[in-house]
Motif scaffolding. Structure first.
Motif, short mmCIF file in Angstrom:
data_model
loop_
_atom_site.label_atom_id
_atom_site.label_comp_id
_atom_site.label_asym_id
_atom_site.label_seq_id
_atom_site.Cartn_x
_atom_site.Cartn_y
_atom_site.Cartn_z
N PHE A 13 36.43 42.79 39.84
CA PHE A 13 36.08 42.52 38.87
C PHE A 13 36.12 43.40 37.42
O PHE A 13 36.23 42.97 36.24
N GLY A 17 37.55 40.09 37.07
CA GLY A 17 37.00 38.85 37.35
C GLY A 17 36.65 38.87 36.21
O GLY A 17 35.75 37.78 36.35
N TRP A 18 35.63 39.58 35.29
CA TRP A 18 35.31 39.43 34.65
C TRP A 18 35.38 38.44 33.24
O TRP A 18 34.83 37.64 32.61
N THR A 21 36.99 34.69 35.31
CA THR A 21 35.79 33.88 35.69
C THR A 21 35.50 32.70 34.78
O THR A 21 35.19 31.75 35.03
N VAL A 25 35.42 28.70 35.45
CA VAL A 25 34.25 27.72 36.03
C VAL A 25 34.81 26.57 34.79
O VAL A 25 35.26 25.62 35.09
N VAL A 48 35.43 29.92 42.94
CA VAL A 48 34.95 30.80 41.75
C VAL A 48 33.97 32.70 42.18
O VAL A 48 34.71 33.21 41.62
N VAL A 51 37.01 34.50 42.85
CA VAL A 51 37.32 34.71 41.67
C VAL A 51 36.84 36.61 40.69
O VAL A 51 37.33 36.60 40.44
N LEU A 52 35.07 35.76 40.86
CA LEU A 52 34.92 37.08 40.07
C LEU A 52 34.82 38.17 40.79
O LEU A 52 34.90 39.65 40.37
N THR A 53 34.52 38.53 42.40
CA THR A 53 34.76 39.84 42.98
C THR A 53 35.54 39.67 44.47
O THR A 53 35.19 40.42 44.68
N VAL A 111 26.56 33.39 41.24
CA VAL A 111 28.30 32.54 40.90
C VAL A 111 28.37 32.46 42.90
O VAL A 111 29.01 31.48 42.43
#
Length: 125
Positions: A13, A17-18, A21, A25, A48, A51-53, A111
């Motif tokens: 992340f 990820g940050w 994402t 999106v 998603v 992808v984020l975490t 998310v």
């Protein structure tokens, strides 16, 4: 497939990820606007949370969880009338929350529910 450790997911992340994402999106939403590329956009939306975490959907490894999904027709109708625009607002709200440390838990919660908001797909994370 088992979940990655909390440390690996947190490191992902912070490093990737940050920033990845919001790109995924908005790319997914742009694809969702087109009729021909909407299936790819929906697939990206369903990814998603990963992808984020790096959160993996348990429905890939536990087939019983996939049985609780809405019918394809219901999901398609929902997407056409509600999901495509609501998911855009929902995802960008999550991005706004993710910018701050205080809002991060809310962003992760938003998310993780994005696949459902988009197409009634239950992620089962």
């Amino acid at each position: 497939m088992s979940q990655h450790s909390f440390f690996v997911r947190a490191l992902w992340f912070v490093c990737i990820g940050w920033w990845l994402t919001p790109i995924v999106v908005n790319l997914a939403w742009a694809l969702n606007v087109t009729v021909i590329l909407a299936p790819i956009g929906i697939k990206l939306t369903n990814l998603v949370p990963t992808v984020l975490t790096l959160q993996e959907s348990r429905s890939f490894t536990e087939p019983d969880l996939a049985r609780g999904q809405h019918s394809l027709l219901a999901r398609a109708l929902y997407f056409v009338f509600v999901g495509w625009w609501l998911s855009f607002l929902w995802a960008n709200l999550a991005v706004i929350f993710a910018i701050t440390i205080i809002g991060l838990p809310v962003a992760v919660w938003l998310v993780n529910r994005l696949p459902f908001v988009t197409s009634l797909y239950r992620f089962h994370g």
